[in-house]
Design an enzyme around this catalytic site. Sequence first.
Site, PDB file in Angstrom:
ATOM      1  N   GLU A 235       0.828  -1.274  -0.109  1.00 47.87           N
ATOM      2  CA  GLU A 235      -0.130   0.131   0.168  1.00 47.87           C
ATOM      3  C   GLU A 235       0.813   1.343   0.212  1.00 47.87           C
ATOM      4  O   GLU A 235       0.576   2.235   0.931  1.00 47.87           O
ATOM      5  CB  GLU A 235      -0.966  -0.095   1.018  1.00 47.87           C
ATOM      6  CG  GLU A 235      -1.899  -1.042   0.877  1.00 47.87           C
ATOM      7  CD  GLU A 235      -2.949  -1.174   2.090  1.00 47.87           C
ATOM      8  OE1 GLU A 235      -2.778  -0.602   3.354  1.00 47.87           O
ATOM      9  OE2 GLU A 235      -3.801  -1.684   1.847  1.00 47.87           O
ATOM     10  N   ASP A 314      -8.520  -9.047   3.757  1.00 47.41           N
ATOM     11  CA  ASP A 314      -8.255  -7.600   4.956  1.00 47.41           C
ATOM     12  C   ASP A 314      -9.275  -7.859   5.992  1.00 47.41           C
ATOM     13  O   ASP A 314     -10.145  -6.732   5.876  1.00 47.41           O
ATOM     14  CB  ASP A 314      -7.849  -6.440   4.200  1.00 47.41           C
ATOM     15  CG  ASP A 314      -7.546  -5.522   4.870  1.00 47.41           C
ATOM     16  OD1 ASP A 314      -7.352  -5.624   6.200  1.00 47.41           O
ATOM     17  OD2 ASP A 314      -7.523  -4.322   4.761  1.00 47.41           O
ATOM     18  N   GLU A 342     -12.781  -2.287  11.926  1.00 45.05           N
ATOM     19  CA  GLU A 342     -12.673  -1.524  10.828  1.00 45.05           C
ATOM     20  C   GLU A 342     -13.761  -1.845   9.776  1.00 45.05           C
ATOM     21  O   GLU A 342     -14.281  -1.268   9.364  1.00 45.05           O
ATOM     22  CB  GLU A 342     -11.125  -1.750   9.998  1.00 45.05           C
ATOM     23  CG  GLU A 342     -11.297  -1.001   8.733  1.00 45.05           C
ATOM     24  CD  GLU A 342      -9.898  -1.384   8.275  1.00 45.05           C
ATOM     25  OE1 GLU A 342      -9.046  -1.722   8.852  1.00 45.05           O
ATOM     26  OE2 GLU A 342      -9.805  -0.695   6.999  1.00 45.05           O
TER      27      GLU A 342
HETATM   28  C1  GCU Z   1      -6.098  -2.029   5.728  1.00 46.04           C
HETATM   29  C2  GCU Z   1      -6.597  -0.868   6.342  1.00 46.04           C
HETATM   30  C3  GCU Z   1      -5.332   0.108   6.503  1.00 46.04           C
HETATM   31  C4  GCU Z   1      -4.066  -0.620   7.042  1.00 46.04           C
HETATM   32  C5  GCU Z   1      -3.967  -1.743   6.253  1.00 46.04           C
HETATM   33  C6  GCU Z   1      -2.821  -2.571   6.979  1.00 46.04           C
HETATM   34  O1  GCU Z   1      -5.939  -2.035   4.510  1.00 46.04           O
HETATM   35  O2  GCU Z   1      -7.421  -0.386   5.733  1.00 46.04           O
HETATM   36  O3  GCU Z   1      -5.635   1.222   7.343  1.00 46.04           O
HETATM   37  O4  GCU Z   1      -3.099   0.147   6.861  1.00 46.04           O
HETATM   38  O5  GCU Z   1      -4.923  -2.717   6.219  1.00 46.04           O
HETATM   39  O6  GCU Z   1      -3.022  -3.759   7.600  1.00 46.04           O
HETATM   40  O7  GCU Z   1      -1.583  -2.418   6.678  1.00 46.04           O
END
Ligand code: GCU
Length: 608
Positions: A235, A314, A342
């Site tokens: 990400e 996730d 979440e």
């Molecule tokens: C999810 C979450 C993010 C987090 C990511 C992770 O995508 O929405 O906020 O950073 O998980 O676990 O790294």
Amino acid sequence: MNAWLNRFPVSLPERLTSPEETAALELRSALPELAVSLEKKEEMGEGFCLRRVGDRIRLLGGETGLLYGAWFLMYFCRLGGGTLPDHVESAPRYSLRMINCWDNPDGTVERGYAGMSLFFRGGRLAWDPARIRTLARMMASCSLNVLCINNVNVHDPAQLLLEDGLPDLARLAAEFRPFGVRLMVSVDYSQPMRHGIPTADPLDAQVQAWWQETAARVYRAVPDLAGFLVKADSEGRPGPFTYGRSHAEGANMLAEALRPWGGMLVWRCFVYNCRQDWRDTETDRPKAAWDHYASLDGQFADNVILQIKNGPFDFQVREPLSPLLLGMPNTHKALELQLAQEYTGHQIDLYTMAPMWQEIFRDLPEDRIMAIAAVSNWGDDANYTGHPLAAVNLFTYGLLAWNPGVDPREIVSLWVRLTYDFSPEDKGTLVALMLSSRRVYEKYTAPLGIGWMVTPHDHYGPNPSGYEYDLWGTYHKANREAVGIDRTTSGTGYLDQYPPELRDRYENPRTCPDLYLLFFHRLPYAWRMKDGRTLIQRIYDDHFEGLRETLEMQQKLQRLPFPEEDRNIILERMERQVHNAREWCDVINTFFFRLSGVPDGHGRRIYD
Ligand code: GCU
């Protein structure tokens, strides 16, 4: 309210010297009538042993074992469990029982639903000692022993590892130490580049030297730091891929820097293509972790732990176990759970996780992992977890990490008995409500394991097409006839990643459990479920049921005699949950009705 801890008020001196002293003070305060002698046996580590000799009790244990033994005794006596058996012995199944906080230096908490950070303010470490102490007691009381204080997305890494920030880190570590908790920090893989080094390549000598010096500096300030946590190449975070290096090369370099100090390197496996094209039918996101890591088995240093989320996506409401947790036999692995709600109701909707974790441990043999981690659900709200009943998830997690063999439903019941002075009948009602809450939530949200029909980014409330044409690889592909992705061995091949027994169970939609059906299969709306209903009818039924059960839950909660301050929050959140459930029910049913044109078999109201 601090949930179960309210039962054990204690006044501790400002400076505590050791977990042994903490244990003695807790016991003296909670059980003054009991004659308990504490005997430290270093070799017992975190384990403890209780021996009853007449009306005297001997508590034997290592430094922190004494503290865990004290809590055991306090729970036992407080719950009126009768006479203590002559001999009780206990030791943790996993030596690292970790909490990962996603707290940012500016005081915000990523995916935090209980207020601001308890550790950071205005770009620095800053805390209220009384609240930190309560938090440390909470952790000790459910046996949690590692606390990673900052977000895996390291937005402003500057001060934590530098000379400037280390005195504060050392002071924070000292607050937790008498409670048997060691700190950990998340680090940014490209950090050397903020210090004049032109690269973060793990094979570059300057980079290696920078990390070695950094580790030495940090360990001089905090000698018992548990280690570093890393989110790399995920990400948008930097990582070894930039330099054409594998994650084994990347992780091992950091592990080497930590080795002289006995530190662990926890490396997350949440790595996937987050810039996917929705038109691309080749890439299937749940396959990503296995594809990245399985071939690296045996290549990681022995102080590296791969931290793997429970499911391959996730933290959705329902996902099968990540196959990577079952693979890589020559690698240290940790299971990662998420206490922060979440995708599971933001600590507004009631969602007790015990049944979900029970399923995980049913499929995951205990010896496949050597550590366990969970994303925290706390913040600076007065009650720490926002929703007072969300505290049960922290408590259950800790006790399960100690002994995953315990029935988590028993832990929920224990928590309720510790937290509320209810009649047996009311306790029974609350436990039943909590244990059914996950299923109720599941019924009114995305159907049968498909996930992701949630409002993008914020992740609360329905939006069935919100992620459908996006970059994240989270598609359901619903059209007029069918819904879902075929992940069987003849589909995307995801199921090939599983051991044969699980693969075969999921491969055939006739043997695949209904609740996972749309995770693994693409099926027509007219598909006959095991009970004879069509798939589309099952979707409608679940959603109407989910809403009805939420309303019933509200009525039952209203009748329970919660203390005033909990009651107001619980009922106010329940009101919002009812609204959320109605929204989900109507939006999802309307979405499928408009696509399929199939009316509800019971003539209930669906909008067209
Ligand atoms: C999810 C979450 C993010 C987090 C990511 C992770 O995508 O929405 O906020 O950073 O998980 O676990 O790294």
